[in-house]
Design a protein around this motif. Structure first.
Motif, PDB file in Angstrom:
ATOM      1  N   MET A   1     -21.802  25.870  86.563  1.00 52.09           N
ATOM      2  CA  MET A   1     -22.333  27.093  87.171  1.00 52.09           C
ATOM      3  C   MET A   1     -22.917  28.021  86.102  1.00 52.09           C
ATOM      4  O   MET A   1     -22.342  28.166  85.028  1.00 52.09           O
ATOM      5  CB  MET A   1     -21.233  27.823  87.927  1.00 52.09           C
ATOM      6  CG  MET A   1     -20.789  27.117  89.205  1.00 52.09           C
ATOM      7  SD  MET A   1     -22.100  27.171  90.442  1.00 52.09           S
ATOM      8  CE  MET A   1     -21.345  26.155  91.725  1.00 52.09           C
ATOM      9  N   PHE A   2     -24.026  28.669  86.427  1.00 54.77           N
ATOM     10  CA  PHE A   2     -24.637  29.608  85.492  1.00 54.77           C
ATOM     11  C   PHE A   2     -23.821  30.895  85.419  1.00 54.77           C
ATOM     12  O   PHE A   2     -23.548  31.423  84.338  1.00 54.77           O
ATOM     13  CB  PHE A   2     -26.069  29.904  85.947  1.00 54.77           C
ATOM     14  CG  PHE A   2     -26.847  30.741  84.976  1.00 54.77           C
ATOM     15  CD1 PHE A   2     -27.461  30.160  83.882  1.00 54.77           C
ATOM     16  CD2 PHE A   2     -26.958  32.111  85.142  1.00 54.77           C
ATOM     17  CE1 PHE A   2     -28.173  30.927  82.963  1.00 54.77           C
ATOM     18  CE2 PHE A   2     -27.667  32.884  84.245  1.00 54.77           C
ATOM     19  CZ  PHE A   2     -28.276  32.288  83.150  1.00 54.77           C
ATOM     20  N   LEU A   3     -23.434  31.416  86.595  1.00 56.95           N
ATOM     21  CA  LEU A   3     -22.488  32.527  86.662  1.00 56.95           C
ATOM     22  C   LEU A   3     -21.210  31.992  87.289  1.00 56.95           C
ATOM     23  O   LEU A   3     -21.237  31.450  88.389  1.00 56.95           O
ATOM     24  CB  LEU A   3     -23.039  33.673  87.520  1.00 56.95           C
ATOM     25  CG  LEU A   3     -22.055  34.815  87.842  1.00 56.95           C
ATOM     26  CD1 LEU A   3     -21.652  35.557  86.572  1.00 56.95           C
ATOM     27  CD2 LEU A   3     -22.636  35.772  88.878  1.00 56.95           C
ATOM     28  N   ASP A   4     -20.111  32.126  86.576  1.00 60.27           N
ATOM     29  CA  ASP A   4     -18.836  31.583  87.051  1.00 60.27           C
ATOM     30  C   ASP A   4     -17.773  32.678  86.958  1.00 60.27           C
ATOM     31  O   ASP A   4     -17.432  33.128  85.858  1.00 60.27           O
ATOM     32  CB  ASP A   4     -18.437  30.370  86.220  1.00 60.27           C
ATOM     33  CG  ASP A   4     -17.239  29.636  86.803  1.00 60.27           C
ATOM     34  OD1 ASP A   4     -16.853  29.943  87.943  1.00 60.27           O
ATOM     35  OD2 ASP A   4     -16.693  28.755  86.110  1.00 60.27           O
ATOM     36  N   ILE A   5     -17.297  33.126  88.105  1.00 57.55           N
ATOM     37  CA  ILE A   5     -16.236  34.135  88.168  1.00 57.55           C
ATOM     38  C   ILE A   5     -14.976  33.444  88.662  1.00 57.55           C
ATOM     39  O   ILE A   5     -14.996  32.794  89.715  1.00 57.55           O
ATOM     40  CB  ILE A   5     -16.624  35.294  89.106  1.00 57.55           C
ATOM     41  CG1 ILE A   5     -17.909  35.959  88.607  1.00 57.55           C
ATOM     42  CG2 ILE A   5     -15.499  36.317  89.211  1.00 57.55           C
ATOM     43  CD1 ILE A   5     -18.460  37.019  89.558  1.00 57.55           C
ATOM     44  N   SER A   6     -13.893  33.567  87.913  1.00 54.66           N
ATOM     45  CA  SER A   6     -12.661  32.840  88.250  1.00 54.66           C
ATOM     46  C   SER A   6     -11.472  33.789  88.302  1.00 54.66           C
ATOM     47  O   SER A   6     -11.128  34.417  87.297  1.00 54.66           O
ATOM     48  CB  SER A   6     -12.409  31.733  87.219  1.00 54.66           C
ATOM     49  OG  SER A   6     -11.204  31.041  87.500  1.00 54.66           O
ATOM     50  N   GLN A   7     -10.866  33.909  89.482  1.00 52.85           N
ATOM     51  CA  GLN A   7      -9.624  34.659  89.702  1.00 52.85           C
ATOM     52  C   GLN A   7      -9.679  36.065  89.097  1.00 52.85           C
ATOM     53  O   GLN A   7      -8.734  36.549  88.481  1.00 52.85           O
ATOM     54  CB  GLN A   7      -8.430  33.883  89.144  1.00 52.85           C
ATOM     55  CG  GLN A   7      -8.138  32.585  89.869  1.00 52.85           C
ATOM     56  CD  GLN A   7      -7.793  32.807  91.337  1.00 52.85           C
ATOM     57  OE1 GLN A   7      -6.963  33.660  91.666  1.00 52.85           O
ATOM     58  NE2 GLN A   7      -8.436  32.066  92.228  1.00 52.85           N
ATOM     59  N   LEU A   8     -10.796  36.734  89.279  1.00 50.98           N
ATOM     60  CA  LEU A   8     -11.018  38.047  88.666  1.00 50.98           C
ATOM     61  C   LEU A   8     -10.191  39.122  89.362  1.00 50.98           C
ATOM     62  O   LEU A   8     -10.175  39.218  90.593  1.00 50.98           O
ATOM     63  CB  LEU A   8     -12.495  38.409  88.725  1.00 50.98           C
ATOM     64  CG  LEU A   8     -12.888  39.704  87.998  1.00 50.98           C
ATOM     65  CD1 LEU A   8     -12.780  39.529  86.494  1.00 50.98           C
ATOM     66  CD2 LEU A   8     -14.309  40.127  88.384  1.00 50.98           C
ATOM     67  N   VAL A   9      -9.518  39.945  88.557  1.00 55.23           N
ATOM     68  CA  VAL A   9      -8.758  41.100  89.053  1.00 55.23           C
ATOM     69  C   VAL A   9      -9.220  42.327  88.281  1.00 55.23           C
ATOM     70  O   VAL A   9      -9.268  42.320  87.043  1.00 55.23           O
ATOM     71  CB  VAL A   9      -7.237  40.911  88.892  1.00 55.23           C
ATOM     72  CG1 VAL A   9      -6.483  42.165  89.335  1.00 55.23           C
ATOM     73  CG2 VAL A   9      -6.764  39.696  89.680  1.00 55.23           C
ATOM     74  N   VAL A  10      -9.583  43.391  89.026  1.00 61.85           N
ATOM     75  CA  VAL A  10      -9.995  44.654  88.423  1.00 61.85           C
ATOM     76  C   VAL A  10      -9.204  45.776  89.095  1.00 61.85           C
ATOM     77  O   VAL A  10      -9.158  45.854  90.326  1.00 61.85           O
ATOM     78  CB  VAL A  10     -11.509  44.912  88.591  1.00 61.85           C
ATOM     79  CG1 VAL A  10     -11.900  46.240  87.954  1.00 61.85           C
ATOM     80  CG2 VAL A  10     -12.321  43.775  87.993  1.00 61.85           C
ATOM     81  N   HIS A  11      -8.574  46.614  88.280  1.00 62.40           N
ATOM     82  CA  HIS A  11      -7.789  47.752  88.785  1.00 62.40           C
ATOM     83  C   HIS A  11      -8.440  49.053  88.340  1.00 62.40           C
ATOM     84  O   HIS A  11      -8.952  49.153  87.232  1.00 62.40           O
ATOM     85  CB  HIS A  11      -6.365  47.723  88.213  1.00 62.40           C
ATOM     86  CG  HIS A  11      -5.362  47.082  89.117  1.00 62.40           C
ATOM     87  ND1 HIS A  11      -4.843  47.706  90.228  1.00 62.40           N
ATOM     88  CD2 HIS A  11      -4.780  45.861  89.069  1.00 62.40           C
ATOM     89  CE1 HIS A  11      -3.976  46.896  90.822  1.00 62.40           C
ATOM     90  NE2 HIS A  11      -3.928  45.765  90.142  1.00 62.40           N
ATOM     91  N   TYR A  12      -8.389  50.060  89.217  1.00 66.62           N
ATOM     92  CA  TYR A  12      -8.722  51.410  88.802  1.00 66.62           C
ATOM     93  C   TYR A  12      -7.429  52.170  88.537  1.00 66.62           C
ATOM     94  O   TYR A  12      -6.460  52.049  89.289  1.00 66.62           O
ATOM     95  CB  TYR A  12      -9.532  52.132  89.891  1.00 66.62           C
ATOM     96  CG  TYR A  12     -10.968  51.687  89.963  1.00 66.62           C
ATOM     97  CD1 TYR A  12     -11.778  51.709  88.831  1.00 66.62           C
ATOM     98  CD2 TYR A  12     -11.529  51.263  91.163  1.00 66.62           C
ATOM     99  CE1 TYR A  12     -13.102  51.310  88.887  1.00 66.62           C
ATOM    100  CE2 TYR A  12     -12.858  50.860  91.243  1.00 66.62           C
ATOM    101  CZ  TYR A  12     -13.638  50.883  90.099  1.00 66.62           C
ATOM    102  OH  TYR A  12     -14.948  50.489  90.153  1.00 66.62           O
TER     103      TYR A  12
END
Length: 358
Positions: A1-12
């Motif tokens: 994949m050119f863009l590969d996002i895996s199990q991403l977690v973002v918190h504020y």
């Protein structure tokens, strides 16, 4: 994949719930992905994370096989936004009013020499169909032209990835849909890989190769438009995409056939129907889209028109059955019935989508 996002977690900071919670998706080179969902679902946060404007708590983002973001457990990588070679187009266009179109497009081309810069400005303005407005200022252009200038400016430095955050939201409805088709054509001609955020389903369907439906920080489905509509992975996707309702049904084995009993009559010879054992006593909720319901005055099932919305070639009717359940139907606009009138309807369903009953 050119863009590969895996199990991403973002918190504020200060919030208990993750803004992006375990999202995984991929885009091949030259594909256009779209994120859609209700306000606050996390789609813009996900876009900002790809851009490098938000840090990952965990999971990874890879671009052209290079990890540009990862949480502490996977190396704590965070390549700054300015070093990711990503172009961005915003909803407010962000054009410089004191610069003409050519100088707006040239803004990100400081690493080009003069001849290369002039050539590239001409290339991208021709690409977006604005080669003749180079000397004009933003206030002299229409909203659609300004948006195409913003797109040309983002494409000019030849970014690895293009991100678009609700770029048509400030335009009128008719222009938005037309521009979505135009932008898709421009991106495909440029061979660009793009990730797009919108709240408008028609825009998503018009522009996206892959569409992701998000809710409360989670990605419920990442698929093409046809699969989202006809084979929704979750009840939320089924409810969010298109027009439809859930109605109570019972699946039964009758001889060699599986029959779905509903308030609109029996559905038989349908594809992808689960066996009765999939649900307790075979009882489930079945999804009925507006295009599954056909107006037929000879049909034995009658329904009362509760609401009607004129859409030019058709009405969208909201109907109440004698059981009290509601369904929706697309009806040709020359079938102009009054609210409160009872009409005959029947279901024409070639495959069923079922969920646990609520």
């Amino acid at each position: 994949m050119f863009l590969d996002i895996s199990q991403l977690v973002v918190h504020y900071r200060g919030r208990s719930r993750a803004a992006v919670n375990g999202v995984s998706l991929g885009l091949r080179a030259g594909e256009i992905g779209v994120l859609i969902g209700p306000s606050g679902c996390g789609k813009t946060t996900l876009l900002r994370s790809v851009a490098g404007l938000e840090r990952a708590i965990s999971g990874t983002i890879s671009l052209s096989h290079e990890i540009v973001s990862s949480g502490r457990a996977t190396g704590d990588v965070h390549i700054p936004a300015e070093h990711r070679r990503i172009g961005m187009v915003f909803q407010d266009f962000a054009l410089f009013p004191h610069l003409d179109v050519g100088h707006n497009v040239a803004f990100g081309l400081t690493h080009f020499n003069h001849a290369e810069r002039e050539q590239r400005i001409g290339e991208v303005l021709d690409l977006v169909g604005l080669g003749d407005v180079r000397k004009r200022y933003p206030h002299e252009l229409s909203g659609g032209q300004q948006q195409r200038v913003a797109l040309a400016r983002a494409l000019a430095p030849k970014p690895r990835l293009l991100l678009l955050d609700e770029p048509f939201s400030n335009l009128d409805v008719d222009l938005r849909e037309r521009l979505a088709h135009e932008v898709r054509g421009i991106l495909k001609q440029a061979g660009a890989t793009a990730l797009f955020v919108t709240h408008d389903q028609l825009e998503a369907f018009a522009i996206g190769d892959r569409i992701g439906v998000m809710h409360e920080g989670q990605l419920h489905q990442w698929d093409d438009a046809y699969e989202l509509y006809h084979r929704p992975a979750t009840r939320f996707v089924a409810d969010f995409i298109g027009h439809g309702v859930f109605t109570r049904a019972r699946i039964a084995q009758e001889g060699e056939n599986v029959v779905v009993h509903t308030a609109l009559g029996d559905l038989s010879d349908v594809l992808e129907c689960p066996l009765p054992a999939a649900y307790v006593n075979g009882v489930c909720d079945v999804l009925l889209r507006a295009d599954d319901i056909v107006h037929d005055d000879a049909a034995p099932v009658k329904a009362e028109i509760l609401r009607k919305t004129f859409r030019g070639s058709e009405f969208l009717y909201t109907l109440r059955l004698g059981t009290g359940e509601t369904v929706m139907a697309h009806v040709p606009s020359h079938h102009d019935h009054a609210i409160g009138e009872w009409i005959g309807i029947r279901a024409e369903v070639d495959h069923v989508v079922t969920f646990q009953p609520e």
